[in-house]
Design an enzyme around this catalytic site. Structure first.
Site, PDB file in Angstrom:
ATOM      1  N   ASP A 124      -3.268   8.265   7.650  1.00  0.00           N
ATOM      2  CA  ASP A 124      -4.201   7.345   8.298  1.00  0.00           C
ATOM      3  C   ASP A 124      -3.435   6.493   9.307  1.00  0.00           C
ATOM      4  O   ASP A 124      -2.340   6.866   9.727  1.00  0.00           O
ATOM      5  CB  ASP A 124      -4.957   6.491   7.265  1.00  0.00           C
ATOM      6  CG  ASP A 124      -4.031   5.613   6.425  1.00  0.00           C
ATOM      7  OD1 ASP A 124      -2.837   5.458   6.793  1.00  0.00           O
ATOM      8  OD2 ASP A 124      -4.476   5.064   5.404  1.00  0.00           O
ATOM      9  N   SER A 172       0.814  -1.228   0.000  1.00  0.00           N
ATOM     10  CA  SER A 172       0.000   0.000   0.000  1.00  0.00           C
ATOM     11  C   SER A 172       0.838   1.264   0.000  1.00  0.00           C
ATOM     12  O   SER A 172       0.322   2.342  -0.290  1.00  0.00           O
ATOM     13  CB  SER A 172      -0.936   0.012   1.209  1.00  0.00           C
ATOM     14  OG  SER A 172      -0.199  -0.105   2.418  1.00  0.00           O
ATOM     15  N   HIS A 190      -0.161   5.120   7.034  1.00  0.00           N
ATOM     16  CA  HIS A 190       0.466   5.715   5.855  1.00  0.00           C
ATOM     17  C   HIS A 190       0.758   7.207   6.027  1.00  0.00           C
ATOM     18  O   HIS A 190       0.034   7.902   6.745  1.00  0.00           O
ATOM     19  CB  HIS A 190      -0.439   5.507   4.631  1.00  0.00           C
ATOM     20  CG  HIS A 190      -0.778   4.082   4.384  1.00  0.00           C
ATOM     21  ND1 HIS A 190      -1.950   3.507   4.838  1.00  0.00           N
ATOM     22  CD2 HIS A 190      -0.091   3.094   3.760  1.00  0.00           C
ATOM     23  CE1 HIS A 190      -1.976   2.232   4.498  1.00  0.00           C
ATOM     24  NE2 HIS A 190      -0.850   1.951   3.851  1.00  0.00           N
TER      25      HIS A 190
END
Length: 376
Positions: free
Chosen positions: A339, A45, A342
């Site tokens: 978040d 991610s 990240h």
């Protein structure tokens, strides 16, 4: 690190961040061309720009909904786990591209003349994936990402001849950003049993990861890759999600220890591969060093919050991901974390700038710019 050298490091970060912003403006205005034929991206991610949008199933990690993308051009969510660009976007900007190449799954079934002639590149990264095939579920592990590139490589060779394909791929950059999810999975296995891994457990696990990492790099080398841009694992134990699990809200040391062990193992492995495989060149960019610098001296780099997530819920805003119903901060550029896991657009810009243009503290044995410009 002593105070004076650390201050110089911070000033360097600020300077290269400004340079990165200038490069972005130049590319956006059409004043620059790419410095390499293509950029091929592999990972999790930290690098995904929308591949998971094309995967079926409700368990697939996605970010194709608000508040993600609130600062992206046209303020649209794309699948990036960020309020805007991620680190790969900024690295691509420095290389002369508009942003990260497109998700492979977005172009795999379409006729994209650039991509299928070995130009521009493709992004194979999948959120939730890892070095191990068993990390995550319903996503695209690193081994499968390499297989997808093999499919693309065959298409390129069929269109422009094998010799021409070998030339264009040898000049392209292969960026790999992965490993954090494997470490989280290993840690969770023990924490679910209210136990901690022994030193022997950690050494064996990290050693296995490094061995598999080497195998993936070798597979890409056989397919024509020669320039490898590796992003190491940041101090993941200090992300909002791990902090939310700590009784005192501190960083989880075991996770940070695992990250340091994996980073050293990968760095040593890449050095060994460069000695064994003719023409293999590499740079290991240290997101770990950048995040540490930001956490030590946040205000000098424009940050006011390095513990809470800008978007989320619960303790440290780290108990759940960024969703349309999550709490959203207003001063997003002042946050290190977007978040629960990240970085923000602002943090990614600084990290990419330091890795691309910075000293050996942030990228070694050369920085990404030197890797890109190496034509030997």
């Amino acid at each position: 690190m002593a105070a004076v050298p650390q201050l110089r490091v911070l000033l360097l970060l600020l300077a290269v961040a400004a340079a990165c912003a200038a490069a972005a403006e130049t590319v956006a205005s059409g004043g620059s061309t790419s410095r390499v034929p293509a950029l091929y991206v592999f990972g999790d991610s930290t690098a995904d720009v929308g591949n998971n949008n094309y995967l079926p199933g409700s368990a697939v990690p996605r970010a194709n909904f608000p508040h993600n993308g609130v600062d992206f051009p046209t303020s649209r969510p794309t699948g990036r786990f960020s309020n805007g660009y991620n680190g790969v976007d900024f690295l691509a900007l420095n290389m002369g591209f508009k942003r990260s190449p497109p998700p492979f799954l977005a172009v795999a079934n379409k006729t994209n003349k650039q991509v299928f002639r070995g130009l521009l590149g493709a992004n194979f990264a999948s959120a939730g994936s890892g070095i191990l095939d068993t990390t995550g579920s319903s996503i695209i592990p690193l081994s499968q990402q390499v297989e997808q590139f093999a499919t693309l490589q065959r298409n390129i060779s069929a269109r422009i001849s094998q010799g021409a394909a070998d030339t264009v791929l040898s000049r392209s950059v292969f960026l790999v950003s992965t490993g954090g999810n494997d470490l989280f999975a290993f840690f969770s296995l023990f924490s679910s049993k209210n136990s901690t891994p022994s030193d022997a457990d950690k050494r064996q696990f990290v050693g296995n990861l490094v061995s598999l990492y080497q195998n993936h790099v070798k597979a890409l080398y056989v397919l024509g890759a020669r320039k490898f841009a590796v992003i190491d694992v940041p101090p993941i134990g200090c992300c909002p999600y791990p902090r939310s699990m700590h009784p005192l809200g501190a960083c989880i040391d075991v996770l940070n220890e695992l990250a340091r062990g994996l980073n050293k193992g990968v760095k040593d492995a890449m050095h060994g591969l460069s000695l064994s495989f003719p023409g293999l060149k590499y740079s290991v960019g240290s997101s770990h060093a950048v995040v540490q610098s930001i956490m030590k001296h946040p205000q000098r780099l424009g940050f006011k919050d390095t513990t809470n997530a800008c978007c989320g819920s619960g303790r440290f805003n780290g108990k759940s991901g960024c969703t349309p119903n999550a709490t959203l901060c207003e001063n997003r550029h002042e946050y290190l974390f977007w978040d629960l896991l990240h970085p923000t657009h602002a943090a990614s810009k600084i990290a990419a700038a330091a890795i691309y243009n910075g000293s050996l503290h942030f990228a070694a044995p050369v920085n990404f710019r030197q890797l890109v410009e190496d034509e030997s």
